[in-house]
Scaffold this active site. Structure first.
Site, mmCIF file in Angstrom:
data_model
loop_
_atom_site.group_PDB
_atom_site.id
_atom_site.type_symbol
_atom_site.label_atom_id
_atom_site.label_comp_id
_atom_site.label_asym_id
_atom_site.label_seq_id
_atom_site.Cartn_x
_atom_site.Cartn_y
_atom_site.Cartn_z
ATOM 1 N N LYS A 13 4.318 -15.066 -5.042
ATOM 2 C CA LYS A 13 3.276 -15.504 -5.770
ATOM 3 C C LYS A 13 4.150 -16.791 -6.552
ATOM 4 C CE LYS A 13 1.813 -12.226 -8.604
ATOM 5 N NZ LYS A 13 2.891 -10.970 -7.823
ATOM 6 N N ARG A 88 -3.204 -9.385 -14.473
ATOM 7 C CA ARG A 88 -2.506 -8.647 -13.947
ATOM 8 C C ARG A 88 -3.698 -7.313 -14.139
ATOM 9 N NH1 ARG A 88 2.299 -10.563 -13.067
ATOM 10 N NH2 ARG A 88 3.815 -8.471 -13.007
ATOM 11 N N ARG A 127 15.693 -10.093 -3.188
ATOM 12 C CA ARG A 127 15.551 -11.444 -3.962
ATOM 13 C C ARG A 127 16.382 -11.922 -5.016
ATOM 14 N NH1 ARG A 127 9.494 -11.693 -7.155
ATOM 15 N NH2 ARG A 127 10.107 -10.210 -8.502
ATOM 16 N N ARG A 160 17.031 -9.780 -10.366
ATOM 17 C CA ARG A 160 16.062 -9.207 -11.294
ATOM 18 C C ARG A 160 16.931 -7.858 -11.638
ATOM 19 N NH1 ARG A 160 10.405 -11.159 -11.351
ATOM 20 N NH2 ARG A 160 10.325 -8.858 -12.092
ATOM 21 N N ARG A 171 6.585 -0.886 -10.401
ATOM 22 C CA ARG A 171 6.009 -1.881 -9.895
ATOM 23 C C ARG A 171 4.943 -2.414 -9.112
ATOM 24 N NH1 ARG A 171 10.206 -6.153 -9.567
ATOM 25 N NH2 ARG A 171 8.637 -7.307 -9.768
HETATM 26 P P1 AMP Z 1 6.906 -10.227 -13.210
HETATM 27 O O1 AMP Z 1 7.872 -11.896 -12.908
HETATM 28 O O2 AMP Z 1 5.547 -11.431 -12.816
HETATM 29 O O3 AMP Z 1 7.190 -9.802 -12.168
HETATM 30 O O4 AMP Z 1 6.242 -10.444 -14.154
HETATM 31 C C1 AMP Z 1 7.766 -9.167 -14.506
HETATM 32 C C2 AMP Z 1 7.268 -8.251 -15.701
HETATM 33 O O5 AMP Z 1 6.715 -8.842 -16.540
HETATM 34 C C3 AMP Z 1 6.334 -7.316 -15.303
HETATM 35 O O6 AMP Z 1 7.277 -5.798 -14.524
HETATM 36 C C4 AMP Z 1 6.134 -7.082 -16.887
HETATM 37 O O7 AMP Z 1 6.300 -6.061 -16.929
HETATM 38 C C5 AMP Z 1 5.524 -8.296 -17.184
HETATM 39 N N1 AMP Z 1 4.365 -8.755 -16.704
HETATM 40 C C6 AMP Z 1 4.006 -9.877 -16.610
HETATM 41 N N2 AMP Z 1 3.052 -9.851 -16.385
HETATM 42 C C7 AMP Z 1 2.393 -9.185 -17.372
HETATM 43 C C8 AMP Z 1 0.553 -9.273 -17.583
HETATM 44 N N3 AMP Z 1 0.096 -10.469 -16.689
HETATM 45 N N4 AMP Z 1 0.493 -8.289 -17.960
HETATM 46 C C9 AMP Z 1 1.241 -7.510 -18.060
HETATM 47 N N5 AMP Z 1 2.669 -7.877 -18.237
HETATM 48 C C10 AMP Z 1 2.908 -8.287 -17.441
#
Ligand code: AMP
Length: 213
Positions: A13, A88, A127, A160, A171
């Site tokens: 994404k 999400r 990554r 990360r 996740r």
């Molecule tokens: P990402 O970079 O999108 O993988 O997000 C990293 C972390 O941020 C996720 O594992 C969640 O803990 C939090 N997070 C990101 N986007 C959301 C969302 N839309 N709703 C809830 N938590 C989020």
């Protein structure tokens, strides 16, 4: 124009959002990036999100929805945005529909990037992300031209902490339970475009652009 990029962690994404934002002259709004920035700056929001992020859980909806809607209300989002990582779950999707509806706007398309679970685990393991502009790279599939350095801005690349195996597993579980139902939600709304997210990055970009045409 509002485009959502939907897919599991590691589906690509972030990579495709950067490409789409450039092509469509729209801003990329990535909820994960907003949280990581808040965490780095040690703001109240960052403190609230930290524990959830470290465990691979979703940050509570009230916090997340408010943060994203505030970001979408900023002037650079007046023509729309490429949403990456939000919504999400169904509650977030409905809150987004409602907020856009109040401005007589709506989500135009949802690009669902489909990748098998085995491939996701492999990708998340290798990554690397740019500390400065958040552009993602992969050790094997899309390495930077110079090791440890971002091709776009020269920033330092890092891994990360939530990309470690146990957190990745959590996740993905959260994705399948809470986020995957959005596929049906947007299909029902006639907005879903399903894209094969396996193969090389530029082929996937082409598939996305062709589907959006
Ligand atoms: P990402 O970079 O999108 O993988 O997000 C990293 C972390 O941020 C996720 O594992 C969640 O803990 C939090 N997070 C990101 N986007 C959301 C969302 N839309 N709703 C809830 N938590 C989020």
């Amino acid at each position: 124009m509002y485009i959502i990029l939907l897919g599991a962690p590691g589906a690509g994404k972030g990579t495709q959002a950067v490409m789409l934002a450039e092509k469509k002259k729209l801003v990329q709004v990535a909820s994960g990036d907003l949280f990581r920035k808040a965490l780095q700056q040690e703001t109240e929001l960052g403190k609230k999100a930290k524990a959830y992020m470290e465990k691979g859980q979703l940050v509570p909806d009230e916090i997340t929805i408010q943060m994203v809607l505030e970001r979408l209300a900023e002037p650079d989002c007046k023509n729309g945005a490429i949403l990456d990582g939000f919504p999400r779950n169904i509650k977030q999707a409905k809150a987004l529909d409602k907020a856009l509806g109040q401005k007589s706007r709506a989500i135009d398309k949802v690009v669902y990037i489909k990748v098998s679970e085995g491939e996701l685990i492999k990708r998340l393991g290798g990554r690397w992300i740019c500390r400065k502009c958040q552009a993602p790279y992969h050790e094997v599939d899309s390495p930077p031209k110079t090791a440890g350095k971002c091709d776009r801005c020269g920033g330092e690349l890092y891994q990360r902490t939530d990309d470690k195996p146990a957190t990745v597993k959590k996740r993905l579980k959260v994705y399948f339970e809470e986020t995957a139902p959005l596929i049906k939600y947007y299909q029902g709304a006639g907005k879903l475009l399903e894209i094969n997210g396996e193969g090389n990055v530029s082929d996937i970009s082409q598939r996305i652009l062709a589907a959006l045409h």
